[in-house]
Design a protein around this motif. Structure first.
Motif, PDB file in Angstrom:
ATOM      1  N   ASP A   1     -15.177  67.163 -21.306  1.00 47.45           N
ATOM      2  CA  ASP A   1     -15.614  66.141 -20.944  1.00 47.45           C
ATOM      3  C   ASP A   1     -16.809  66.003 -22.757  1.00 47.45           C
ATOM      4  N   HIS A   2     -17.894  66.133 -22.013  1.00 45.45           N
ATOM      5  CA  HIS A   2     -18.624  66.281 -23.420  1.00 45.45           C
ATOM      6  C   HIS A   2     -18.724  66.147 -24.628  1.00 45.45           C
ATOM      7  N   LEU A   3     -18.118  67.435 -24.486  1.00 49.39           N
ATOM      8  CA  LEU A   3     -18.004  67.520 -26.179  1.00 49.39           C
ATOM      9  C   LEU A   3     -16.113  66.920 -26.898  1.00 49.39           C
ATOM     10  N   LEU A   4     -15.299  66.234 -26.084  1.00 54.47           N
ATOM     11  CA  LEU A   4     -14.287  65.771 -26.614  1.00 54.47           C
ATOM     12  C   LEU A   4     -14.669  63.925 -26.867  1.00 54.47           C
ATOM     13  N   SER A   5     -14.975  63.441 -25.000  1.00 57.13           N
ATOM     14  CA  SER A   5     -14.554  62.054 -25.282  1.00 57.13           C
ATOM     15  C   SER A   5     -15.680  61.093 -25.921  1.00 57.13           C
ATOM     16  N   GLY A   6     -17.434  61.671 -26.433  1.00 56.50           N
ATOM     17  CA  GLY A   6     -18.145  60.844 -26.793  1.00 56.50           C
ATOM     18  C   GLY A   6     -18.061  61.618 -28.245  1.00 56.50           C
ATOM     19  N   ASN A   7     -16.737  61.895 -29.256  1.00 53.68           N
ATOM     20  CA  ASN A   7     -16.572  62.783 -30.373  1.00 53.68           C
ATOM     21  C   ASN A   7     -16.429  61.731 -31.769  1.00 53.68           C
ATOM     22  N   PRO A   8     -16.517  61.558 -32.361  1.00 60.25           N
ATOM     23  CA  PRO A   8     -15.666  60.784 -33.057  1.00 60.25           C
ATOM     24  C   PRO A   8     -15.177  60.963 -33.822  1.00 60.25           C
ATOM     25  N   ILE A   9     -15.092  62.793 -34.054  1.00 59.30           N
ATOM     26  CA  ILE A   9     -13.358  62.597 -35.101  1.00 59.30           C
ATOM     27  C   ILE A   9     -12.388  63.059 -33.616  1.00 59.30           C
ATOM     28  N   TRP A  10     -13.149  63.239 -32.589  1.00 64.93           N
ATOM     29  CA  TRP A  10     -11.987  63.275 -31.675  1.00 64.93           C
ATOM     30  C   TRP A  10     -11.356  61.771 -31.437  1.00 64.93           C
ATOM     31  N   ILE A  11     -12.500  60.705 -31.722  1.00 56.61           N
ATOM     32  CA  ILE A  11     -12.040  59.159 -31.044  1.00 56.61           C
ATOM     33  C   ILE A  11     -10.834  59.473 -32.202  1.00 56.61           C
ATOM     34  N   GLU A  12     -11.464  59.453 -33.480  1.00 52.55           N
ATOM     35  CA  GLU A  12     -10.929  58.864 -34.689  1.00 52.55           C
ATOM     36  C   GLU A  12      -9.096  59.534 -34.732  1.00 52.55           C
ATOM     37  N   ARG A  13      -8.959  60.647 -34.241  1.00 53.32           N
ATOM     38  CA  ARG A  13      -7.523  61.626 -34.957  1.00 53.32           C
ATOM     39  C   ARG A  13      -6.913  61.002 -33.633  1.00 53.32           C
ATOM     40  N   ASN A  14      -7.113  60.293 -32.609  1.00 54.37           N
ATOM     41  CA  ASN A  14      -6.976  60.417 -31.196  1.00 54.37           C
ATOM     42  C   ASN A  14      -6.690  58.584 -30.397  1.00 54.37           C
ATOM     43  N   LYS A  15      -7.688  58.108 -30.921  1.00 55.84           N
ATOM     44  CA  LYS A  15      -7.221  56.194 -30.441  1.00 55.84           C
ATOM     45  C   LYS A  15      -7.054  55.230 -31.638  1.00 55.84           C
ATOM     46  N   GLY A  16      -5.301  55.254 -30.815  1.00 53.64           N
ATOM     47  CA  GLY A  16      -4.766  54.737 -31.637  1.00 53.64           C
ATOM     48  C   GLY A  16      -3.647  54.929 -32.133  1.00 53.64           C
ATOM     49  N   VAL A  17      -3.241  56.167 -32.115  1.00 59.25           N
ATOM     50  CA  VAL A  17      -2.822  56.975 -32.901  1.00 59.25           C
ATOM     51  C   VAL A  17      -1.349  57.258 -31.747  1.00 59.25           C
ATOM     52  N   GLY A  18      -0.165  57.556 -32.137  1.00 56.06           N
ATOM     53  CA  GLY A  18       0.815  57.929 -31.268  1.00 56.06           C
ATOM     54  C   GLY A  18       1.227  56.794 -29.923  1.00 56.06           C
ATOM     55  N   PHE A  19       1.312  55.511 -30.534  1.00 54.34           N
ATOM     56  CA  PHE A  19       2.034  54.863 -28.951  1.00 54.34           C
ATOM     57  C   PHE A  19       3.502  54.965 -29.121  1.00 54.34           C
ATOM     58  N   LEU A  20       3.529  54.853 -28.043  1.00 51.90           N
ATOM     59  CA  LEU A  20       4.927  54.413 -27.213  1.00 51.90           C
ATOM     60  C   LEU A  20       4.266  53.907 -26.097  1.00 51.90           C
ATOM     61  N   SER A  21       5.463  52.705 -25.995  1.00 50.52           N
ATOM     62  CA  SER A  21       5.436  51.651 -25.454  1.00 50.52           C
ATOM     63  C   SER A  21       6.253  52.226 -24.033  1.00 50.52           C
ATOM     64  N   ALA A  22       5.679  51.619 -22.716  1.00 46.35           N
ATOM     65  CA  ALA A  22       5.879  52.144 -21.711  1.00 46.35           C
ATOM     66  C   ALA A  22       7.904  51.958 -21.490  1.00 46.35           C
ATOM     67  N   GLU A  23       8.479  51.043 -22.202  1.00 47.76           N
ATOM     68  CA  GLU A  23       9.914  49.942 -22.235  1.00 47.76           C
ATOM     69  C   GLU A  23      10.606  52.200 -23.265  1.00 47.76           C
ATOM     70  N   ARG A  24       9.977  52.067 -24.986  1.00 45.08           N
ATOM     71  CA  ARG A  24      10.325  52.769 -24.858  1.00 45.08           C
ATOM     72  C   ARG A  24      10.207  54.294 -24.375  1.00 45.08           C
ATOM     73  N   CYS A  25       9.932  54.674 -23.817  1.00 48.16           N
ATOM     74  CA  CYS A  25       9.007  55.813 -22.852  1.00 48.16           C
ATOM     75  C   CYS A  25      10.456  56.488 -21.808  1.00 48.16           C
ATOM     76  N   LEU A  26      10.715  55.380 -21.006  1.00 46.19           N
ATOM     77  CA  LEU A  26      11.334  55.414 -19.737  1.00 46.19           C
ATOM     78  C   LEU A  26      13.336  55.462 -20.462  1.00 46.19           C
ATOM     79  N   ALA A  27      13.271  54.311 -22.063  1.00 47.22           N
ATOM     80  CA  ALA A  27      14.589  54.858 -22.855  1.00 47.22           C
ATOM     81  C   ALA A  27      14.249  55.898 -22.575  1.00 47.22           C
ATOM     82  N   ALA A  28      13.743  56.664 -23.784  1.00 50.53           N
ATOM     83  CA  ALA A  28      14.049  57.764 -24.301  1.00 50.53           C
ATOM     84  C   ALA A  28      13.600  59.470 -22.729  1.00 50.53           C
ATOM     85  N   GLY A  29      13.422  58.781 -21.797  1.00 55.05           N
ATOM     86  CA  GLY A  29      13.351  59.575 -20.827  1.00 55.05           C
ATOM     87  C   GLY A  29      12.242  60.632 -20.583  1.00 55.05           C
TER      88      GLY A  29
END
Lengths: 420, 166
Positions: free
Chosen positions: A200-228
């Protein structure tokens, strides 16, 4: 600069963008969690289309089960999703037990929950390790595998094997905890929370980790459920679906734990969910240890149970000298019974069941059909990685190629389960 | 809803519903499959809106030879229903459900790959687990397992289903 070095001149951006590039990402790409191949069509760094191509790890587990006995098939299904072997065994055993109309004894059920939850943690550690590595957090990879090895040591002490244990058997588990087993698990409970906090300490506040992950790979609930899509990706979209809570098995309704959900539906939310799920799993493991009462670990019915009492020897699951002496020197009937049970096994009444369990990757289902004989007629493994992977194109198309890696990592596909 | 109530409710539309081992199975005609799935999803008290799995079983010598099984789940009510469609040996065709459940895409491809069942209208019905040039459909009961040629005096190790017989 002279004219030749400047390259061809284009009148507009439109003209530059006339050509797209087809790139094969995989099957040997290190960031595809095994042998997954993605056929990407690129416009510069933007992904226009993505076609996952699978099957490189197909080993015919389902077909193999059909010519093995019901008991032998445990050793096959456990190899499907090799990072969460206990879940494969659990779903299969529960399905066969429902066909037989039996239930494993209470101690076996607690042990099953205990090992499943430890397995969930070890699987999530591998996810942290590999996802971290793919996004260049190499230290996370080292720590993740180190932590996971601690859990695998406990598995090895209890089942004889680090992976692919074939420990859950029809009617219970194959052997009890070894001497000192509970203490080793308590030791894990003491150490692991701090280790999870470290991540948690290593990654949660890590700017690179946030940059690479936040807002990336968005998949809405509707899409998730449709795709199973199930598991952490679905829960990251605000749908708190968890088979343990919704369709309890093995007594999960009696354990206290939270189903973790987030609403951002991005890679970062999936990371947070997995971290918190590990903490919840530790809570369940603790409850398991508290309610572990002495008792049999396999049902008593000699027509179903595995005849031998096994114990862990220095080289894995050893045989039991006392039992071997009994069948070889003392009782002809015991020898005949042993022979019948091992070679022929149990006949399961005709019928079909679908048993779902919550694996670290989502809903793992086993559709098991019997025609009343000594071998499964059909074993279908509904592997969450297989179904989840379908949603990858809708997640990566339109994004950057560098995010493809983060997107796949956030789904945690295990190709052994995808291809079976 | 209890299982019996679900079965009773489904019977009002599809009369052939079997309840066994804590599960309800509705058997529908392949011509009626899409309509039935739409109805099961539309009815508020059933709301079977999530498709968990699609697969098949092969029963050579029986009629129908193939059964395609759809595992449906309701997110709202947390109950399940299996829908099964029987297919005759000479004509293993069934309409695709990908229009209603996009998740069926790969699951139907897998069933086609392993059983040769054709899902009419599927957008991209190709092999998925096996190589494109593979011949046959390995999960058919009529497909052999192979066996191993050894280098020892030309010995052949028969496949496991021919090795042991009880």
């Amino acid at each position: 600069m002279d004219e030749a070095m400047r390259g061809p001149a284009f009148d507009s951006d439109e003209e530059i963008r006339q050509e797209t590039m087809i790139i094969n990402m995989g099957p040997q790409h290190p960031s595809t969690h095994g042998v997954l191949r993605l056929l990407l069509e690129l416009d510069g760094e933007t992904v226009l289309s993505c076609k996952p191509i699978i099957g490189y790890l197909h080993t015919g587990i389902e077909k193999n089960c059909e010519s093995r006995t019901w008991m032998q098939s445990v050793a096959f299904v456990t190899r499907a999703d090799y990072l969460s072997p206990f879940f494969n065994e659990l779903a299969y055993c529960l399905a066969v037990e429902r066909l037989l109309g039996i239930e494993s004894p209470p101690r076996a059920q607690v042990l099953r929950v205990l090992f499943s939850e430890l397995n969930r943690i070890s699987s999530h550690f591998v996810w942290l390790a590999t996802a971290g590595l793919e996004l260049n957090a190499v230290s996370v990879m080292l720590y993740g595998f180190r932590e996971r090895e601690m859990i695998l040591d406990v598995f090895e002490a209890a089942t004889g094997l680090r992976m692919n244990h074939a420990y859950f058997r029809i009617g219970g588990v194959i052997m009890d905890l070894p001497p000192g087993g509970e203490d080793r698990i308590r030791e894990l409970l003491r150490v692991l929370p701090g280790r999870i906090d470290d991540f948690d300490h290593l990654l949660s506040g890590n700017p690179i980790w946030i940059e690479r992950n936040k807002g990336v790979g968005f998949l809405s609930a509707e899409r998730c459920l449709a795709a199973g899509v199930t598991g952490p990706p679905l829960r990251s979209a605000g749908v708190a679906r968890d088979v343990r809570r919704d369709e309890p098995y093995s007594g999960y309704e009696t354990y206290e734990f939270d189903v973790i959900e987030r609403s951002d539906a991005d890679c970062y939310a999936r990371f947070e969910i997995r971290l918190d799920e590990m903490r919840e799993s530790l809570k369940i493991v603790e409850q398991c240890l508290d309610r572990l009462q002495p008792g049999p670990v396999m049902i008593e019915d000699p027509k179903v149970r595995w005849p031998a009492e096994l114990e862990v020897g220095p080289d894995g699951i050893g045989n039991s000298p006392a039992y071997v002496k009994h069948i070889m020197e003392e009782s002809m009937e015991a020898l005949i019974h042993h022979f019948k049970m091992v070679t022929e096994g149990v006949a399961v009444p005709a019928g079909e069941v679908y048993q779902a369990v919550e694996s670290p990757r989502g809903e793992l289902g086993m559709y098991v059909v019997s025609n009343g004989e000594h071998r499964p007629y059909r074993v279908k493994i509904r592997d969450p990685s297989f179904v989840n992977l379908q949603a990858v194109p809708s997640m990566v198309e339109g994004g950057l190629i560098a995010d493809v890696v983060a997107c796949i990592a956030s789904f945690d596909p295990v190709m052994g389960g995808v291809d079976r | 809803m209890r299982l019996q109530d679900i079965a009773e409710r489904v019977r009002s539309r599809c009369p052939d519903v079997v309840v066994a081992r804590g599960e309800a199975t509705a058997i529908v005609d392949r011509g009626d499959l899409l309509e039935a799935l739409a109805w099961l999803r539309r009815e508020h008290d059933l709301a079977l809106d999530f498709l968990s799995s699609v697969t098949a079983t092969d029963w050579p010598g029986r009629e129908p030879r193939f059964w395609v099984a759809y595992e449906l789940y309701s997110l709202a009510h947390k109950h399940r229903l299996r829908v099964k469609v029987g297919l005759p040996e000479g004509d293993p065709h069934v309409p695709t459900v990908t229009g209603r459940f996009p998740t069926a895409d790969w699951l139907e491809r897998e069933t086609f790959d392993l059983y040769g069942i054709v899902f009419d209208g599927h957008p991209d019905l190709r092999r998925i687990l096996l190589p494109d040039d593979w011949e046959g459909h390995p999960l058919l009961k009529t497909e052999g397992l192979g066996g191993v040629n050894t280098r020892y005096k030309g010995a052949f190790i028969p496949p496991v289903d021919e090795r042991t017989a009880h």
